[in-house]
Write a protein that holds these residues in place. Structure first.
Motif, PDB file in Angstrom:
ATOM      1  N   TYR A  19       6.020  54.033  63.725  1.00  0.00           N
ATOM      2  CA  TYR A  19       4.782  54.186  62.959  1.00  0.00           C
ATOM      3  C   TYR A  19       3.567  54.222  63.882  1.00  0.00           C
ATOM      4  N   VAL A  79      20.635  55.448  60.993  1.00  0.00           N
ATOM      5  CA  VAL A  79      19.200  55.162  61.096  1.00  0.00           C
ATOM      6  C   VAL A  79      18.984  53.669  60.879  1.00  0.00           C
ATOM      7  N   VAL A 125      20.074  61.120  53.916  1.00  0.00           N
ATOM      8  CA  VAL A 125      20.204  59.692  54.223  1.00  0.00           C
ATOM      9  C   VAL A 125      20.999  59.035  53.098  1.00  0.00           C
ATOM     10  N   GLY A 169       8.937  56.359  58.302  1.00  0.00           N
ATOM     11  CA  GLY A 169       9.356  56.014  56.950  1.00  0.00           C
ATOM     12  C   GLY A 169       8.235  55.344  56.176  1.00  0.00           C
ATOM     13  N   ASP A 170       8.367  55.401  54.852  1.00  0.00           N
ATOM     14  CA  ASP A 170       7.370  54.666  54.062  1.00  0.00           C
ATOM     15  C   ASP A 170       7.702  53.169  54.066  1.00  0.00           C
ATOM     16  N   SER A 171       8.761  52.783  54.784  1.00  0.00           N
ATOM     17  CA  SER A 171       9.003  51.367  55.091  1.00  0.00           C
ATOM     18  C   SER A 171       7.787  50.809  55.831  1.00  0.00           C
ATOM     19  N   ILE A 217      22.435  54.251  56.518  1.00  0.00           N
ATOM     20  CA  ILE A 217      21.786  52.952  56.763  1.00  0.00           C
ATOM     21  C   ILE A 217      22.448  52.005  55.760  1.00  0.00           C
ATOM     22  N   ASP A 247       8.162  60.646  55.813  1.00  0.00           N
ATOM     23  CA  ASP A 247       8.525  60.315  54.428  1.00  0.00           C
ATOM     24  C   ASP A 247       7.438  60.763  53.466  1.00  0.00           C
ATOM     25  N   GLU A 260      21.794  55.377  51.812  1.00  0.00           N
ATOM     26  CA  GLU A 260      21.367  53.989  52.038  1.00  0.00           C
ATOM     27  C   GLU A 260      22.148  53.032  51.146  1.00  0.00           C
ATOM     28  N   LYS A 299      11.000  63.900  54.243  1.00  0.00           N
ATOM     29  CA  LYS A 299      12.123  63.252  53.547  1.00  0.00           C
ATOM     30  C   LYS A 299      11.629  62.770  52.191  1.00  0.00           C
ATOM     31  N   THR A 354      13.049  54.321  63.040  1.00  0.00           N
ATOM     32  CA  THR A 354      11.706  54.531  62.513  1.00  0.00           C
ATOM     33  C   THR A 354      10.660  54.218  63.579  1.00  0.00           C
ATOM     34  N   VAL A 369      15.577  50.684  60.772  1.00  0.00           N
ATOM     35  CA  VAL A 369      14.140  50.426  60.838  1.00  0.00           C
ATOM     36  C   VAL A 369      13.890  49.649  62.140  1.00  0.00           C
TER      37      VAL A 369
HETATM   38  O1  KIV Z   1      11.328  54.342  54.893  1.00  0.00           O
HETATM   39  C1  KIV Z   1      12.327  54.183  55.625  1.00  0.00           C
HETATM   40  O2  KIV Z   1      12.290  53.567  56.692  1.00  0.00           O
HETATM   41  C2  KIV Z   1      13.584  54.763  55.167  1.00  0.00           C
HETATM   42  C3  KIV Z   1      14.821  54.311  55.854  1.00  0.00           C
HETATM   43  C4  KIV Z   1      15.238  53.014  55.286  1.00  0.00           C
HETATM   44  C5  KIV Z   1      15.888  55.340  55.797  1.00  0.00           C
HETATM   45  O3  KIV Z   1      13.584  55.529  54.252  1.00  0.00           O
END
Ligand code: KIV
Length: 278
Positions: free
Chosen positions: A27, A216, A183, A46-48, A206, A86, A185, A116, A25, A218
């Motif tokens: 950002y 994958v 993915v 990712g929305d992480s 993951i 995401d 998870e 995604k 990931t 983070v």
């Molecule tokens: O948002 C994210 O980082 C994810 C990963 C955990 C695959 O969806």
């Protein structure tokens, strides 16, 4: 040799050739620049983001505006890497029209190559609609953080035969709907292997063991930059958090002691100019 951006159809070819797909990931721009210099083919914005950058408890509060804001600098920093964006919670759940419009925004306004979204067979018609609009979609099943509370928390999914069969059926429905990859998870490694064998599209794991077509992580987890909780599946490849904290402490001590800045880190003016001020 210059790194070449992987095209969406190549993901399937990589699976066929037994070539592992690497994804992490990002950002922000500086992280994207570093990943672009590495052999990692895919970045997930990712929305992480909500948890590891914005400090929220989960991913639910993340908005379309947040996603576009963070996808843009990543795309700018990583021109040779496939960027997946995401779709945040509720950006694809209300109607198919809204899902297509929001997926389109991640490409048009953010510059992502692919979107995604989370969910099993129930989101397959949405996946199909987005794909038919010309937008590549990566699916995401198993532990789906946007609906973690409905799943009973951040727990391994598919440990019993009934749940495992459901996840396999979900994966097959999503492939059938046109997803370009999926993915997986937090599911048992044996189940991930079975799903990987049954699908023609690549699986990206993951917390899903070693037999997926790709992996994958983070970035904040693997770099030791997020320690609120560290899941079992995370391997820390560096402790950047420790290095940064030591640097902040050293800086603070030097400022307190008057050791920073020294004249080597300062600007000067000619004495004669200074005298004019007297
Ligand atoms: O948002 C994210 O980082 C994810 C990963 C955990 C695959 O969806």
């Amino acid at each position: 040799m210059e790194k070449r951006k992987v095209a969406i159809p190549q993901l399937k070819e990589m699976k066929k050739a037994g070539q592992k797909i690497k994804m992490v990931t990002a950002y922000d721009y500086p992280t994207a620049v570093l990943i672009d210099k590495s052999p990692i083919e895919t970045i997930l914005v990712g929305d992480s983001l909500g948890m590891v950058v914005l400090g929220y408890e989960g991913t639910v509060p993340v908005t379309m505006a947040d996603m576009i804001h963070h996808i843009r600098p990543v795309v700018k920093g990583a021109p040779h890497t496939l960027v997946v964006g995401d779709m945040p919670f509720m950006s694809y759940n209300v109607s198919r029209e809204e899902a297509i419009r929001n997926a389109g925004r991640l490409l048009k306004e953010g510059g992502a190559d692919c979107v995604k979204l989370e969910g099993g067979a129930v989101v397959a018609p949405t996946v199909r609609a987005i794909v038919e609009a010309g937008i590549p979609v990566m699916a995401h099943i198993g532990l789906t953080p946007q609906t973690a509370s409905a799943l009973g928390g951040f727990k391994v999914q598919g440990k019993d035969a009934a749940m495992a069969a459901q996840l396999l059926a979900d994966a097959q429905a999503l492939e059938e709907a046109g997803a370009c990859a999926i993915v997986l998870e937090c599911i048992p490694a044996q189940l991930a292997r079975l799903i990987t064998e049954k699908l023609t599209i690549p699986t990206i794991g993951i917390g899903a063991g070693p037999w997926c077509d790709g992996q994958v992580l983070v970035t904040q987890d693997m770099m030791g930059l997020f320690d609120r909780f560290v899941p079992k599946f995370v391997k820390q490849y560096a402790n950047v958090g420790k290095v940064m904290l030591e640097a902040f402490e050293k800086y603070a001590a030097e400022v307190d002691a008057g050791a920073f800045p020294d004249m080597g880190h300062s600007f000067t003016m000619k004495e004669e100019e200074l005298r004019k001020l007297e």
